[in-house]
Scaffold this motif. Structure first.
Motif, PDB file in Angstrom:
ATOM      1  N   ARG A 195      20.943   2.176  -1.759  1.00 31.46           N
ATOM      2  CA  ARG A 195      20.693   3.257  -2.635  1.00 31.46           C
ATOM      3  C   ARG A 195      21.575   4.391  -2.345  1.00 31.46           C
ATOM      4  O   ARG A 195      21.939   5.198  -3.188  1.00 31.46           O
ATOM      5  N   TYR A 196      22.147   4.654  -0.987  1.00 27.47           N
ATOM      6  CA  TYR A 196      23.307   5.660  -0.932  1.00 27.47           C
ATOM      7  C   TYR A 196      24.251   5.297  -1.742  1.00 27.47           C
ATOM      8  O   TYR A 196      25.249   6.153  -2.128  1.00 27.47           O
ATOM      9  N   TYR A 197      24.949   3.850  -1.658  1.00 27.76           N
ATOM     10  CA  TYR A 197      26.113   3.749  -2.333  1.00 27.76           C
ATOM     11  C   TYR A 197      25.944   3.940  -3.903  1.00 27.76           C
ATOM     12  O   TYR A 197      26.720   4.306  -4.676  1.00 27.76           O
ATOM     13  N   LEU A 198      24.638   3.600  -4.210  1.00 30.91           N
ATOM     14  CA  LEU A 198      24.499   3.947  -5.834  1.00 30.91           C
ATOM     15  C   LEU A 198      24.403   5.518  -6.179  1.00 30.91           C
ATOM     16  O   LEU A 198      25.314   5.845  -6.921  1.00 30.91           O
ATOM     17  N   LEU A 199      23.805   6.156  -5.158  1.00 29.44           N
ATOM     18  CA  LEU A 199      23.780   7.777  -5.250  1.00 29.44           C
ATOM     19  C   LEU A 199      25.407   8.183  -5.330  1.00 29.44           C
ATOM     20  O   LEU A 199      25.819   9.079  -5.623  1.00 29.44           O
ATOM     21  N   LEU A 244      30.605  -4.605  -3.200  1.00 31.23           N
ATOM     22  CA  LEU A 244      30.730  -3.237  -3.638  1.00 31.23           C
ATOM     23  C   LEU A 244      31.842  -2.994  -4.410  1.00 31.23           C
ATOM     24  O   LEU A 244      32.473  -1.911  -4.273  1.00 31.23           O
ATOM     25  N   GLY A 245      32.239  -3.731  -5.221  1.00 37.58           N
ATOM     26  CA  GLY A 245      33.492  -3.710  -6.237  1.00 37.58           C
ATOM     27  C   GLY A 245      33.108  -2.658  -7.309  1.00 37.58           C
ATOM     28  O   GLY A 245      34.100  -1.903  -7.604  1.00 37.58           O
ATOM     29  N   PHE A 246      31.856  -2.314  -7.658  1.00 38.63           N
ATOM     30  CA  PHE A 246      31.700  -0.959  -8.186  1.00 38.63           C
ATOM     31  C   PHE A 246      31.998   0.270  -7.842  1.00 38.63           C
ATOM     32  O   PHE A 246      32.581   1.110  -8.428  1.00 38.63           O
ATOM     33  N   VAL A 247      31.755   0.364  -6.615  1.00 42.26           N
ATOM     34  CA  VAL A 247      31.956   1.563  -5.659  1.00 42.26           C
ATOM     35  C   VAL A 247      33.448   1.664  -5.526  1.00 42.26           C
ATOM     36  O   VAL A 247      34.152   2.725  -5.559  1.00 42.26           O
ATOM     37  N   THR A 248      34.050   0.706  -5.241  1.00 41.88           N
ATOM     38  CA  THR A 248      35.641   0.676  -5.411  1.00 41.88           C
ATOM     39  C   THR A 248      36.079   1.129  -6.733  1.00 41.88           C
ATOM     40  O   THR A 248      37.276   1.948  -6.676  1.00 41.88           O
TER      41      THR A 248
END
Length: 214
Positions: free
Chosen positions: A96-100, A171-175
């Motif tokens: 949830r925190y990564y998405l936020l 976590l490719g999207f976060v990158t």
């Protein structure tokens, strides 16, 4: 190569400092996207530098203007989420925190890009590219909540799946989001350094032309 191409034409010390800080934050952000180790202190230092740089950037863009204020608020919330991630979270809340963090960082870049669209031609082009670069990932997040499997290629599906309490598997999207921010920050730093960004665009252009003539 003409050295004047790299000379600063910023009309204020704040703009020059913002340009250097934003460029350094962009470099560190992009560098850390290639590092898998936690390196929490370095990531927090980079985040602090980015916060300082974006604040100074907003001062030059005009903090009184709604788009700039809104963008900084979204960035600040994303930064707070990133601090929590760097300090350590339980598996239940990590997704949830990564998405936020990813969604709000994208939104801040989108809003600053829209603000560029209200400026002179050079900034309009950068703004248009920024809007295009951020609109698709944001759309993938929104649609991904409604249609399972949407955004699988850029890692949105994996991140959304992790919001149910499972450990993030990709976590490719976060990158991707951090690289979008890093590249945008590089361009914004260059615009600051060359004097294209200021709270009063008309005065900035006239002063820059006067400095060239002199």
């Amino acid at each position: 190569m003409n050295a004047s191409m790299f000379a600063s034409r910023a009309v204020s010390a704040n703009a020059r400092i913002a340009a250097v800080a934003l460029g350094a934050a962009a470099f560190m952000t992009l560098l850390l996207t290639h590092v898998s180790a936690p390196l929490a202190p370095l990531r927090l230092l980079t985040l602090a530098l980015a916060a300082f740089a974006t604040w100074a950037f907003c001062d030059e863009m005009g903090m009184r203007k709604p788009l700039n204020r809104a963008a900084f608020v979204f960035f600040a919330i994303a930064a707070i989420a990133k601090v929590q991630i760097a300090l350590g979270l339980t598996t239940e809340f990590a997704g949830r925190y990564y998405l936020l963090y990813a969604a709000f960082l994208l939104t801040s870049v989108l809003l600053w890009s829209v603000a560029f669209l209200h400026r002179q031609r050079a900034l309009k082009l950068v703004g248009a590219l920024g809007v295009i670069a951020t609109a698709f990932p944001i759309g993938a997040i929104v649609v991904g909540h409604l249609v399972v499997g949407v955004g699988a290629a850029i890692g949105v599906s994996a991140l959304l799946a992790a919001t149910d309490g499972s450990a993030p598997s990709d976590l490719g999207f976060v990158t991707l989001v951090e690289r979008i921010f890093g590249l945008w920050a590089y361009v914004a730093a260059w615009l600051l350094w060359r004097g294209y960004v200021a709270a009063s665009p008309a005065s900035t252009i006239s002063e820059r032309k006067a400095s060239i003539e002199n």
